[in-house]
Structures are given as structure tokens and as C-alpha cells.
Design a protein around this motif. Sequence first.
Motif, mmCIF file in Angstrom:
data_model
loop_
_atom_site.group_PDB
_atom_site.id
_atom_site.type_symbol
_atom_site.label_atom_id
_atom_site.label_comp_id
_atom_site.label_asym_id
_atom_site.label_seq_id
_atom_site.Cartn_x
_atom_site.Cartn_y
_atom_site.Cartn_z
ATOM 1 N N THR B 2 19.889 -3.956 7.199
ATOM 2 C CA THR B 2 18.925 -3.313 6.303
ATOM 3 C C THR B 2 17.513 -3.725 6.696
ATOM 4 O O THR B 2 17.244 -4.905 6.872
ATOM 5 C CB THR B 2 19.163 -3.723 4.835
ATOM 6 N N SER B 4 13.642 -4.343 6.107
ATOM 7 C CA SER B 4 12.816 -4.703 4.961
ATOM 8 C C SER B 4 11.397 -4.194 5.211
ATOM 9 O O SER B 4 11.165 -3.333 6.047
ATOM 10 C CB SER B 4 12.809 -6.214 4.795
ATOM 11 N N ALA B 5 10.494 -4.770 4.491
ATOM 12 C CA ALA B 5 9.105 -4.333 4.600
ATOM 13 C C ALA B 5 8.572 -4.531 6.016
ATOM 14 O O ALA B 5 7.573 -3.946 6.395
ATOM 15 C CB ALA B 5 8.240 -5.079 3.604
ATOM 16 N N PRO B 45 14.904 1.191 4.193
ATOM 17 C CA PRO B 45 14.573 0.690 2.863
ATOM 18 C C PRO B 45 14.640 1.847 1.870
ATOM 19 O O PRO B 45 14.590 3.011 2.265
ATOM 20 C CB PRO B 45 13.129 0.192 3.017
ATOM 21 N N SER B 46 14.748 1.522 0.603
ATOM 22 C CA SER B 46 14.798 2.578 -0.404
ATOM 23 C C SER B 46 13.446 3.282 -0.454
ATOM 24 O O SER B 46 12.411 2.706 -0.105
ATOM 25 C CB SER B 46 15.132 1.994 -1.777
ATOM 26 N N ARG B 48 11.881 3.980 -2.978
ATOM 27 C CA ARG B 48 11.062 3.285 -3.975
ATOM 28 C C ARG B 48 10.323 2.096 -3.338
ATOM 29 O O ARG B 48 9.119 1.933 -3.517
ATOM 30 C CB ARG B 48 11.987 2.797 -5.109
ATOM 31 N N ALA B 49 11.083 1.300 -2.563
ATOM 32 C CA ALA B 49 10.491 0.120 -1.922
ATOM 33 C C ALA B 49 9.407 0.544 -0.928
ATOM 34 O O ALA B 49 8.329 -0.053 -0.856
ATOM 35 C CB ALA B 49 11.573 -0.689 -1.209
ATOM 36 N N LEU B 50 9.711 1.587 -0.198
ATOM 37 C CA LEU B 50 8.763 2.045 0.810
ATOM 38 C C LEU B 50 7.476 2.546 0.148
ATOM 39 O O LEU B 50 6.367 2.244 0.594
ATOM 40 C CB LEU B 50 9.415 3.159 1.633
ATOM 41 N N ARG B 52 6.333 1.617 -2.678
ATOM 42 C CA ARG B 52 5.618 0.450 -3.198
ATOM 43 C C ARG B 52 4.836 -0.215 -2.064
ATOM 44 O O ARG B 52 3.663 -0.537 -2.210
ATOM 45 C CB ARG B 52 6.625 -0.524 -3.810
ATOM 46 N N ASP B 53 5.508 -0.406 -0.932
ATOM 47 C CA ASP B 53 4.851 -1.074 0.189
ATOM 48 C C ASP B 53 3.639 -0.281 0.693
ATOM 49 O O ASP B 53 2.633 -0.858 1.079
ATOM 50 C CB ASP B 53 5.834 -1.287 1.343
ATOM 51 N N ARG B 58 6.256 7.952 -4.989
ATOM 52 C CA ARG B 58 7.513 8.058 -4.275
ATOM 53 C C ARG B 58 7.718 9.447 -3.669
ATOM 54 O O ARG B 58 8.511 9.628 -2.759
ATOM 55 C CB ARG B 58 8.645 7.759 -5.265
#
Lengths: 487, 487
Positions: B2, B4-5, B45-46, B48-50, B52-53, B58
Motif C-alpha cells: 500500500t 502512503s503519502a 491510497p484512498s 480521501r487520503a489523497l 487530504r494530502d 475529494r
Amino acid sequence: VTLSAGLIPFIPFDRAADVPYYQQIYEGFRSAIVSQRLRPRERLPSTRALARDLEISRLPVLVAFEQLMHEGYLVGRVGSGTYVSDHIPEEIALPVSWGGSVARASEPEPPSAADTVNLGVGPARGVFRIGMPALDRFPYQVFGRLVRRHADASCVDCLGLGDPAGYLPLRVAVAEYLRTARAVECDASQVLIVSGSQMALHVAALALTEPGCTVCMEDPGYPLARAALTAIGAGVTPINVDADGIDVSAIAELGARAKVAVVTPSHQFPLGMSMSASRRRDLLDWAASNQSWILEDDYDSEFRYSSRPLASLQGMDAARRVIYMGTFSKVLFPALRLGYIVVPHALVQRFVNAREAVDLFPPILNQLVVTDFLQEGHFARHLRRMKTLYRARRDALVDAVQVFAGDVLTVASVEAGLQLVAYLADDVDDREVVRLAARHQLMPLSLSRCYAGEAPHRGLLLGFGGSDEAALAAGVRELGDLIRSMQ
Amino acid sequence: VTLSAGLIPFIPFDRAADVPYYQQIYEGFRSAIVSQRLRPRERLPSTRALARDLEISRLPVLVAFEQLMHEGYLVGRVGSGTYVSDHIPEEIALPVSWGGSVARASEPEPPSAADTVNLGVGPARGVFRIGMPALDRFPYQVFGRLVRRHADASCVDCLGLGDPAGYLPLRVAVAEYLRTARAVECDASQVLIVSGSQMALHVAALALTEPGCTVCMEDPGYPLARAALTAIGAGVTPINVDADGIDVSAIAELGARAKVAVVTPSHQFPLGMSMSASRRRDLLDWAASNQSWILEDDYDSEFRYSSRPLASLQGMDAARRVIYMGTFSKVLFPALRLGYIVVPHALVQRFVNAREAVDLFPPILNQLVVTDFLQEGHFARHLRRMKTLYRARRDALVDAVQVFAGDVLTVASVEAGLQLVAYLADDVDDREVVRLAARHQLMPLSLSRCYAGEAPHRGLLLGFGGSDEAALAAGVRELGDLIRSMQ
């Protein structure tokens, strides 16, 4: 008598004014005719001569003349000869609505089918018109800014052929909104953009019906839904609605012939209640076991005033037998002409084919603008504001009925949407009330018109979205007087 | 695996750039996948996470992911888990068309029904696409100025319910244009605004057909016309076309059953000739004596390159049996979605009812803009310019065929419109040519597809409106090579 250029003084015409040319010409002639400065049978100058004299193109003159003929002030035919009419129409205080529909000021009386007027064509203004949002509160400035952003074709490819299912980013945004706000289970590939509920119903009828099958419709129900279905020759069976919603056992009795049921579970049209949980289960079970389809018309449940929001029927359906449809006509504005259908994956191609046969694909500009409107948070903000506004309007309407017309109208409870039912005594002809009301620019819909056969109750559907509290109160007062005068 | 940021550096993302967020994200991931910086089966990444980053909403991320899944770069389902695909699609040089349709880069081969692509969905760009105007020469600046003029809702009433027949000033302007330019006999009350030829055909079919009757269609003819008619279950009878036009004696043999004949008298689709004067008289006589209707589809005869302009069939018809239809898709642009039907007075109400059942009324903004575009002379100017442009493009195409493909393609004469027929030898499979050509972004339509049954001749319909001279020449060269390679 033929008038020459000496006529021009009759028309106060100002090139620099903010008022469109055609409107200035229309108003100039109309007032000249009404004030009898122009007499019956006087011949007007040709549109060509008039255009030359005013030093403008001929089109604004043609538009104005057309309108004056339409309203009965002039007779004749553009291009041959135009005369002031022998029978000047009664002066009714209808403003001309240049956009949208034509105010039919020429009719001494609203047409005998005046009741139809409340759904389709007719003056856009008018108290109690159903499904009409608060146009005066629409955030034009924001919307206009988005329109201007896309005015110069930032995307040349957008001007060519579009996807019959609609502009992909808009479908993504609609899917996201429906998942969150309406608990609809979907992804963008299941969303089709159409021009509104009417096309949604028509396309669904094309995609789902076959010769010999019948479509079950709520009775009472939405009159134009029947039109969308019968236009293609689909058989329609009216099914009784009780306090829980449509009578599923009556549908089941039709057996395999019943291929589709059209329902308004969140806010029954016209009675206003929502479908009970057990009735929802019954309906879903019927569709799953009968291999039939449910068309969920969620036309205005964005506005729910009490209790928690109701989830869509579509979201409860494990068997994927529900087609969900909604429209931006009430949450944005009717002349936008954008709505959507959410279909089970297995039906997507069938719906796309039907949509393509009716109308290749949707126009791009409004789709670009509404995509931004959704993505940038304006939509959610507008919905929140309108919900507060409409709740206040609903309360004002309910109060006004109690104060001014409590003796002749009984309001049913209303928890959602933009209209409510006010019942009349059973011996009052609601269609006659509607006919008389139209003379006062009051535009309710009769409950009788929503029934397939004889209506068991008489009543009026009163829209409260499009008028402010004062207009609603004044309208109720007039309506009350009018009903009393009939007794 | 997976990600991550730490993934973010893969995506060159710039808030201030002119490129929309979703496009930046799409292109960042696509290039990461193609260059193998992101490997098959790696988990993303989801959304949502992307989001946010990247500090954005979204939605742009969802749009980008949706597109990447659609094209086969990613698999999984938005919201659950998204992985880089095992089978990365072949790199084809198809640009992503964000507007309109989705470039189907994921397909290693164009779909076997590739031929369909040329009429409906598909990349908007592509040489030889029929009916495509010169989008790059459209006067955006002028049009955009008119859009901006109406962006801030100068007319609040316009946002409400509109007239099902369309915005009156536009109908007046269309009537005026058709009287002058096409010798159509009409006034504004006979004009209905629709979304284009497809809806015009569909509405006409609803208004004019009844169970048991048949609609006569030219054979060869326009494939999507058949779709519009059969969608509502209308019977369709293909009628042979000769050098003079449709075979009227064959229609007459059908007797009273033949209620409607759909024809393209100004520019036969696809063969390109115009209907002879005597055939026109025969057809009008048939309609008058049989009490039948003629649907005149005048889809592109605004562009006529030699001889005097041809008058419409409608204008010759004393018996009022002709319904005339046209579209702005080719003279302005397809994604505008505006067209018109002109109906005899006796049929107006029937057509309005059908139009209302399909799609209550047309959207207002484009109607306001096109009204001004017509009234202020931009339309006439644009037509004149385009006629010169298209004549040059036609000449370039004819020349290129003679130079580069004279051995395999024979061009038929073409005096009007935006496409021409190039015949193939009878043993060349034109559908196969189309399939192969699509791989090179060449988008002709096969003649075979325009016939109801077995085609007596093989050929290609080559659109020349949407591509410049160089692109047409290069396209013909490739097409020639491709056809030779099949032999």
C-alpha cells in the motif's frame, strides 16, 4: 388607413435603454392600441419599413408583432399585412413573460383546460404553482461566475460529440452526492444525465417496457408521468395508495404482466406522506420475486423539514431492481433542464441506448457549470439555505390557511418538498376552483387531476416554494374568498 | 503493497496551474503507471487520503480514478480499494477527451462494433468523422460574449417553466432564417425547438405513427434515424434510393399503411445527390393523395458549394403534408444540442404534446444565446465563412484521394454538406476497413452500415468538416495504405 412613418412617435424607443428592442416595440404598440391611439382595423407599417425607420434589424420587430398577434392585439400575417384587431383583448393584468412561456392575455377567460397550465406552459409567476423553487433566491452571481468561466470554450473537444450517458465529471459528482445525501448505492458508471424527470420517465419506459406489459402507477399520482408512459403506448394500471404508500398486494395480483412500478416513496405525489418501512420491504420483495423493476421518482425530497432524512428505496434494495431518478429542476431551477437516472449495472447499456435514440446526448455548457457548482460546495450551501427558506414558507402557508381559509380548506401534514394538499369539502368542484383561481394568478393544481378515475376527495395542491410569505398569505385569502363565493 | 503519502511526489500537482485538478491527477498517475514507477498490483491510497494530502476536495480525485479505471490502468472500486492493473493497456496515442466522450485507451483493439463509434460516443477528434463541423474555427469569442451577457439571469422568469415549443424569440428568428435561406413557408407558431435531429425524429415518430402503420425510410439512409423510430416500436420499411432520390412508386405500393416517409431531399444521406424536381412532385402528390406525411430532414444543406441553393421540399408543398427539420449541430456545434421542427399548423398541438411528453421544454440559456447569435448577424457571417472553409476542405479531400488513394477509392461528386462517399472495390469489406482505420484515429463510416440489408456497393463516408487540409491528406494517405494492405 395605412400608417406611415408618422406612427413612430407612438413608440417610445430608446436604443440605449436596458429594455430589449422587441420589448420596447411590443410595449409601445400595445399601449398605443389599449389607449386607442391606434384604432381597430388600422393597418400597420411593414416590419421592414418599421425596422428601417428605427434603424434596427427586422427581427426585434418581428418578435414584437408575433407576440402582439399571439395576444390578439394584431391580426394578419407577418409579411403580408398587419392590422389592429377588431376585438381588443380584455385588459388583464398579466405581465408578458418574455422568457419561458407566453402570457395568454388574449384569452378573455383562461382556457377550459386551465388546470393543465399549472404543470406545463403558462406564466412562470403565479402563486401556488407546484414544483416551483424560489427563483428570486437563486445564487445567480455564483452561478453566473461559473457560466462565464466556461463561456469561452476552455475545452474545444467539449463542443463535439458527447457521451450519451453525460459528462463524466458531472456523473461522478452526482454519484457522490447521492451516496452521501440520499444513501443511493451507486458509482458514476450507473448515472445517466438527462434533461429532467420527464425524460427520465420516458427513457425508462423505452428501456423497460415491452408490448403486453403494464406499468403500475400510484393513484393518485403525477399526471405528467402518465403522459411520458402512454406516449410510447405503454399500458398503465393505476394502483391505489393508502397511508403507507402504494398497495403492493394489488400490484402482485397483476402477475407477470406488471413489469414496472413507478413510485414516490420519499414524498408521495400528491398526498405527501412517505412509504412505510414494511411497505418498502413488500415492494422490494415483489420486484425481486417477480423479476420486475421499480422506478423510484425522488423528485423533491432534498427538502425534508422534520425527523431525520429518509434514505432512498434504492439503497435498501439488495436485488438491484430499483431505478432511481431525480432532478435539478427544484433544487436549482426548472429551465436548467438537468436531471439524472441511476440504473443497476445490468441495465446501463439498455438505458444508454434508449437515451441515445431519444436525444443523442445532453448539452455541455450546463453540465460543465453544474459540475463546478457541485464540486465547489455551492450546491450544498444552496440546499441548506433553501431548506430554511422553504420551511418558513411552508409554516406561513399552513398558518395562512388556518387564519384566512380554515372554514373551507383543511391542510394535510407536510414534512417534505415544495407543496402541500389542502382538502376541500367533497361537494366543492376543485377543477372549477382552479379555473377561477387562474384569473387571479393563483395556480394551484386540483387533486382530481391526479386521479386516474373519479377522485374520492376534492382538494388543491398548493406549491409554496416560489412565493414569499406575504404572497402566500394574500393568495390564501383570495382563494378562501373565491371558494366561499362558490357555495 | 500500500502506498502512503510518499506517493505524492509521483504526481506533479500545481494548484495554480491552468490544468484542472482532476486532469493533473489523472495524468500524474497515468504516467507513473506507464513508466512503471507504479507497478501492477500496487495498492493506491484512498481517494480521501489523497485529497487530504493534496489539500483539495475529494471530487477531482474521484474523477481521475474513475477515468483511470475506465481505461484499465486501475482496478477495484472507488471507496473499497484501488490497485494498479495487472494488464496495463497498450499505449495508444489517444488524448483523453475530458469533455464529451471518454477515449477508450484501455481497449487493446477498438470494439468490434467500432463502426457505431462514428455516430455516437467516441473521441471527439478523429479524421473523417461525419457531421463534425470545424470546431477550431467556431467564433468562441463572439459566442462567449453572448453567453456572458446572459450569465447573470437578466430575466428571472426565464429560469422557471418554459414553453414546450421553445423560447418565442428564438422561434421567430428560426422562422425568419428558414423563410429566407431555405424557402421554408412558416411562421414562428409552427416552429418547435428541440435538442437536435435525433429528438426531432423521435418526436415526429410519436406524433405521426400509430399501431400498424409503417414509416418509409431511404435505403441507404441515416442509421440513427432508424433507431429513433424503432425505439417506440414503429414499423420501418426501407425504400430503395436511385439517382433521383427515393423510389416513390415503391412507397405507393404500400397503400394506406405508409403513413410517413423520411427523406433527405437536399442532400441524400449517405449518397449525396439531391432529389430531382419530378421525384419531388411525385412524392408530394403521393402524400397529398394518401393523406400521409413527409419528414424532410435538412441536416446539412446550409453548405452548398456549386449551383444555386436548393429550395426546401416543404416550400413546394401546397397540401401542407411536409414536416421540416434541421439542426444547429453542424452550423454551430454538436454539444449545443439545439435543432428545430417546422410543422403544418394542423399538427402543432400534436407535436407540442409529444415533445412535452418526452422532455417538457428546452433549456433556456443556449436558446437566449443562439437567439442573439441569429439576431445580431453572427450566424449569417459564420455560415458564409464556413462555406468557404468547407469548400476548400472538400477540394483538398477530393484531390488527396486522387493523389494518394485513386487506385482503391473512387470519390462520388459532392455539392453540399460535410461528407462525401468514396467507393471501394466490391470485394473489400468496408466494415473491416473502418475497424482498422479506427486504430489510426481515422473515423469514417462504412456505407454498408447505412443499408437495411445487404449493401450493393462498398464504400466509406468521409467527413471533411472537422479536419484541416493537411490532416485530411495525411488521413487519406494512411487510409490508402491500409486498404492496399488488406488486398
